[in-house]
Design a protein around this motif. Structure first.
Motif, PDB file in Angstrom:
ATOM      1  N   LEU A  32     -11.362  12.696   2.779  1.00 52.77           N
ATOM      2  CA  LEU A  32     -12.417  12.249   1.520  1.00 52.77           C
ATOM      3  C   LEU A  32     -11.999  12.509   0.417  1.00 52.77           C
ATOM      4  O   LEU A  32     -12.214  11.855  -0.670  1.00 52.77           O
ATOM      5  CB  LEU A  32     -13.814  13.010   1.887  1.00 52.77           C
ATOM      6  N   SER A  33     -11.106  13.514   0.204  1.00 46.79           N
ATOM      7  CA  SER A  33     -10.732  14.006  -0.956  1.00 46.79           C
ATOM      8  C   SER A  33      -9.722  12.971  -1.652  1.00 46.79           C
ATOM      9  O   SER A  33      -9.621  12.610  -2.775  1.00 46.79           O
ATOM     10  CB  SER A  33      -9.932  15.414  -1.063  1.00 46.79           C
ATOM     11  N   TYR A  34      -9.048  12.432  -0.751  1.00 45.56           N
ATOM     12  CA  TYR A  34      -8.034  11.330  -1.065  1.00 45.56           C
ATOM     13  C   TYR A  34      -8.649   9.940  -1.394  1.00 45.56           C
ATOM     14  O   TYR A  34      -8.332   9.372  -2.497  1.00 45.56           O
ATOM     15  CB  TYR A  34      -7.094  10.994   0.074  1.00 45.56           C
ATOM     16  N   ASP A  57     -15.539  21.399  -2.772  1.00 49.21           N
ATOM     17  CA  ASP A  57     -16.083  19.943  -2.594  1.00 49.21           C
ATOM     18  C   ASP A  57     -15.106  18.987  -2.747  1.00 49.21           C
ATOM     19  O   ASP A  57     -14.109  18.880  -3.619  1.00 49.21           O
ATOM     20  CB  ASP A  57     -16.931  19.728  -3.852  1.00 49.21           C
ATOM     21  N   PRO A  58     -14.755  18.023  -1.571  1.00 45.60           N
ATOM     22  CA  PRO A  58     -14.036  17.073  -1.529  1.00 45.60           C
ATOM     23  C   PRO A  58     -14.164  15.885  -2.341  1.00 45.60           C
ATOM     24  O   PRO A  58     -13.395  14.944  -2.392  1.00 45.60           O
ATOM     25  CB  PRO A  58     -13.860  16.643   0.085  1.00 45.60           C
ATOM     26  N   ASP A 110     -11.770   9.979  -2.774  1.00 47.92           N
ATOM     27  CA  ASP A 110     -12.321  10.484  -4.213  1.00 47.92           C
ATOM     28  C   ASP A 110     -11.211   9.977  -5.120  1.00 47.92           C
ATOM     29  O   ASP A 110     -11.774   9.636  -5.939  1.00 47.92           O
ATOM     30  CB  ASP A 110     -12.839  11.951  -4.033  1.00 47.92           C
ATOM     31  N   THR A 111     -10.277  10.484  -5.032  1.00 45.71           N
ATOM     32  CA  THR A 111      -9.000  10.264  -6.035  1.00 45.71           C
ATOM     33  C   THR A 111      -8.837   8.703  -6.107  1.00 45.71           C
ATOM     34  O   THR A 111      -8.612   8.429  -7.261  1.00 45.71           O
ATOM     35  CB  THR A 111      -7.843  11.031  -5.579  1.00 45.71           C
ATOM     36  N   ALA A 112      -8.683   8.082  -4.934  1.00 46.47           N
ATOM     37  CA  ALA A 112      -8.353   6.820  -5.359  1.00 46.47           C
ATOM     38  C   ALA A 112      -9.467   5.822  -5.789  1.00 46.47           C
ATOM     39  O   ALA A 112      -9.256   4.859  -6.615  1.00 46.47           O
ATOM     40  CB  ALA A 112      -8.241   6.331  -3.752  1.00 46.47           C
ATOM     41  N   VAL A 113     -10.889   6.333  -5.544  1.00 46.77           N
ATOM     42  CA  VAL A 113     -12.009   5.614  -6.165  1.00 46.77           C
ATOM     43  C   VAL A 113     -12.035   5.775  -7.769  1.00 46.77           C
ATOM     44  O   VAL A 113     -12.031   4.962  -8.325  1.00 46.77           O
ATOM     45  CB  VAL A 113     -13.309   5.998  -5.448  1.00 46.77           C
ATOM     46  N   LYS A 114     -11.405   7.013  -8.126  1.00 47.18           N
ATOM     47  CA  LYS A 114     -11.402   7.226  -9.646  1.00 47.18           C
ATOM     48  C   LYS A 114     -10.379   6.366 -10.302  1.00 47.18           C
ATOM     49  O   LYS A 114     -10.583   5.949 -11.373  1.00 47.18           O
ATOM     50  CB  LYS A 114     -11.115   8.701  -9.528  1.00 47.18           C
ATOM     51  N   GLN A 170      -8.473   4.677   6.296  1.00 50.26           N
ATOM     52  CA  GLN A 170      -7.873   5.899   6.102  1.00 50.26           C
ATOM     53  C   GLN A 170      -8.717   6.940   6.573  1.00 50.26           C
ATOM     54  O   GLN A 170      -8.086   7.699   7.590  1.00 50.26           O
ATOM     55  CB  GLN A 170      -7.860   6.360   4.563  1.00 50.26           C
ATOM     56  N   ASN A 171      -9.882   6.804   6.912  1.00 46.52           N
ATOM     57  CA  ASN A 171     -10.854   8.064   7.349  1.00 46.52           C
ATOM     58  C   ASN A 171     -11.136   7.771   8.854  1.00 46.52           C
ATOM     59  O   ASN A 171     -12.408   8.519   9.369  1.00 46.52           O
ATOM     60  CB  ASN A 171     -11.662   8.299   6.295  1.00 46.52           C
ATOM     61  N   HIS A 172     -10.743   6.768   9.454  1.00 49.88           N
ATOM     62  CA  HIS A 172     -10.924   6.681  10.939  1.00 49.88           C
ATOM     63  C   HIS A 172     -10.718   7.708  11.797  1.00 49.88           C
ATOM     64  O   HIS A 172      -9.553   8.410  11.575  1.00 49.88           O
ATOM     65  CB  HIS A 172     -10.134   5.436  11.353  1.00 49.88           C
TER      66      HIS A 172
END
Length: 605
Positions: free
Chosen positions: A438-440, A256-257, A442-446, A400-402
């Motif tokens: 997406l995993s990056y 899960d990312p 997720d970490t940045a949002v946290k 980032q996710n472009h």
């Protein structure tokens, strides 16, 4: 060149071989495109009076034009549109998205062509045009091309002739339009733009009645609300392409990312946002979230409101105007979709982008990615949150996710390998790289949420993905349209905001549209609303989500093809709406017309 398969079935039941269809069925449009090319060549010849130079240069430009359209179709499933010409200012970054071998080939052809032109002009000189002939053609050809400004006027001569020849704009599916008409004619089809059809009953008196009606609705809403926007810090965070790959049929990741965001969505206002686009349409989702207006109400000739509408109007109501200060942050080029001009017209005080006078302070990239990270975006946003003395609105658009997703940007991407049968190598590699991004996120949002939770000021974050990436080509959109247009969203209010009236929403929030975020944010922050926002609240609470045809990846659709999605994720027909719901939808369309194409009676009354 406009087709991605050997067979095509454009609005017909039988499938044609693309060559049979083009030459056998669409031969009139082949002739039209040939005439357009010859007029283009004749214009350059009349301008330069050099036959070989004109012929070769015109041919090369034509080939580049066709190839550029083909590249965009491969990326976005649509041809080049007039609204995108504003992006030419960012030509360096655009070239960075093109495969290197294509650029090398273009440069090589140009280098080889120069001496060939020189040789032919010297060796095989042809008679030149008389001066009066040149002047005549330089007048006649622009006049012919200027007629396209009336191409979509139903009673115009050019419209009648064009339709008689077989020109079929197919605005609801720009790719099909390019396949039917050729990319050049389809480009010309999109020049004559109508913003929105006038709803029946539109008048100054009707708009005054509507405003009075929703002032009363606002008064009722505000009885139970204790806060004001001027005291809130609100962030609308468009997270580029953010969407859960596990939602896509046939895709199941080995890990899960987004574990943090998945857990957070269980604790706060959250759900699924129905995107009007697939693989693109970022600025349209942004427009809808900032204005509360619905893309499906616009004319099919208006695929991009930012560049076709906002930049031409002085009055552009949006949520930023409800705050004492508004800031936009986009850690990339600012010229895309004319954002520098759009944000000015929206009333933003500052726009932070690469190259602006307001500097992007933090700049970090991950592994081999050319884009600044989401961590960078949130650090710059946090600076603005900390500096806010009173209320502030921040529009944060990440990059980032472009796309592209097939360049192996990240290390250890095999951690997110999609499992299952029938997944080709491109999809597997693209999903792996995208999921690693997406995993990056997720970490940045946290990290960002942990930081805003420590602030002694009310901060609310509206986080949403704008669309899915265009990497799931093997999934049937006609069967899984809802899934391929479903992104993730959540609304989070920090600890201080919750202690001062903010509250999570628990009803009718599972499926929303980007135009619902103003109403949802106002409700969650417990903020009072005006008449305009009261109408948006009624739309969010009492109507299903309105969107474009989810069976298409195109960015626009016919007005009559507006699709409604209920809170269970099911498509419902307009005729199944109640009488009150239909009246509310008509009120909403009247408001949208008045604010975008009408006389601005709502504002002036």
């Amino acid at each position: 060149m406009m087709n991605t398969k050997w067979t095509v079935a454009p609005n017909v039941d039988v499938k044609y071989n693309i060559f049979t269809y083009t030459i056998g069925v669409r031969q009139a449009m082949v002739l039209v495109n040939a005439i357009i090319f010859l007029l283009f060549l004749k214009f350059i010849f009349s301008l330069t009076n050099r036959y070989w130079f004109s012929t070769i240069v015109a041919s090369l430009l034509w080939i580049i034009w066709v190839v550029a359209n083909r590249i965009k179709i491969g990326i976005r499933n649509e041809p080049i549109l007039p609204s995108e010409l504003s992006m030419i200012k960012a030509w360096r970054s655009l070239l960075g998205m093109v495969d290197g071998w294509i650029l090398l080939l273009v440069v090589s052809v140009i280098v080889i062509t120069i001496p060939i032109i020189y040789f032919l002009e010297k060796k095989y000189r042809l008679p030149k045009q008389k001066w009066y002939s040149r002047v005549a053609w330089l007048i006649i050809i622009p006049v012919i091309f200027s007629s396209v400004t009336f191409l979509n006027h139903e009673k115009s001569v050019i419209h009648i002739i064009s339709g008689g020849i077989g020109n079929d704009p197919t605005f609801y599916n720009q790719l099909a339009g390019a396949q039917k008409n050729g990319p050049t004619q389809q480009f010309l089809n999109n020049i004559d733009v109508e913003v929105m059809k006038k709803p029946s009953g539109y008048s100054k008196e009707r708009m005054q009645q509507l405003k009075d009606k929703y002032r009363k609705v606002a008064a009722d809403i505000n009885k139970d609300r204790v806060n004001k926007f001027k005291d809130q810090v609100v962030i609308f965070n468009l997270s580029e392409s953010f969407s859960d790959p596990n939602r896509v049929p046939g895709i199941q990741l080995s890990n899960d990312p987004i574990p943090y965001i998945r857990q957070l969505k269980q604790k706060t206002t959250s759900g699924t946002m129905i995107s009007a686009g697939y693989g693109g349409g970022t600025a349209n989702m942004e427009y809808m979230s900032l204005t509360g207006l619905d893309l499906s109400n616009f004319s099919p000739t208006l695929p991009t409101p930012y560049t076709q509408l906002v930049t031409h109007r002085k009055y552009n109501p949006n949520i930023a105007q409800s705050f004492p200060e508004a800031v936009a942050i986009h850690p990339y080029q600012g010229v895309y979709y004319s954002r520098t001009e759009v944000y000015k017209r929206f009333g933003f005080d500052r726009f932070y982008y690469l190259g602006s006078k307001y500097k992007i302070k933090y700049k970090k990239k991950i592994d081999r990615s050319p884009y600044l990270s989401d961590e960078t975006a949130y650090k710059n946003a946090l600076d603005q949150v900390k500096q806010a003395n009173n209320g502030e609105f921040i529009n944060l658009v990440t990059m980032q996710n472009h796309f592209p997703y097939d360049r192996n940007y990240y290390n250890n991407s095999d951690k997110y390998t999609p499992v299952g049968e029938g997944i080709d190598d491109y999809t597997r590699n693209a999903v792996q790289d995208f999921s690693t991004g997406l995993s990056y996120t997720d970490t940045a949002v946290k990290d960002f949420i942990s930081k805003i939770d420590k602030l002694d000021k009310p901060v609310t974050l509206v986080f949403y993905g704008d669309h899915l990436p265009g990497i799931y080509g093997g999934v049937d959109m006609t069967k899984y349209g809802i899934q391929l247009h479903s992104t993730d969203y959540f609304i989070y209010s920090n600890k201080y905001a919750r202690e001062h009236g903010a509250r999570n929403l628990v009803s009718k929030t599972e499926y929303v549209g980007p135009n619902d975020f103003i109403a949802l944010m106002a409700k969650q922050t417990n903020s009072k609303v005006n008449a305009y926002q009261a109408l948006l609240t009624e739309v969010q609470e009492k109507l299903p989500v309105a969107t474009l045809n989810t069976q298409k990846s195109t960015v626009n659709s016919y007005n009559t093809h507006t699709e409604f999605v209920d809170n269970n994720g099911k498509i419902v027909k307009y005729k199944s709406l109640s009488k009150k719901q239909k009246q509310l939808w008509e009120d909403y369309k009247l408001l949208q017309y008045d604010m975008t194409a009408g006389k601005n009676y709502w504002k002036n009354n």
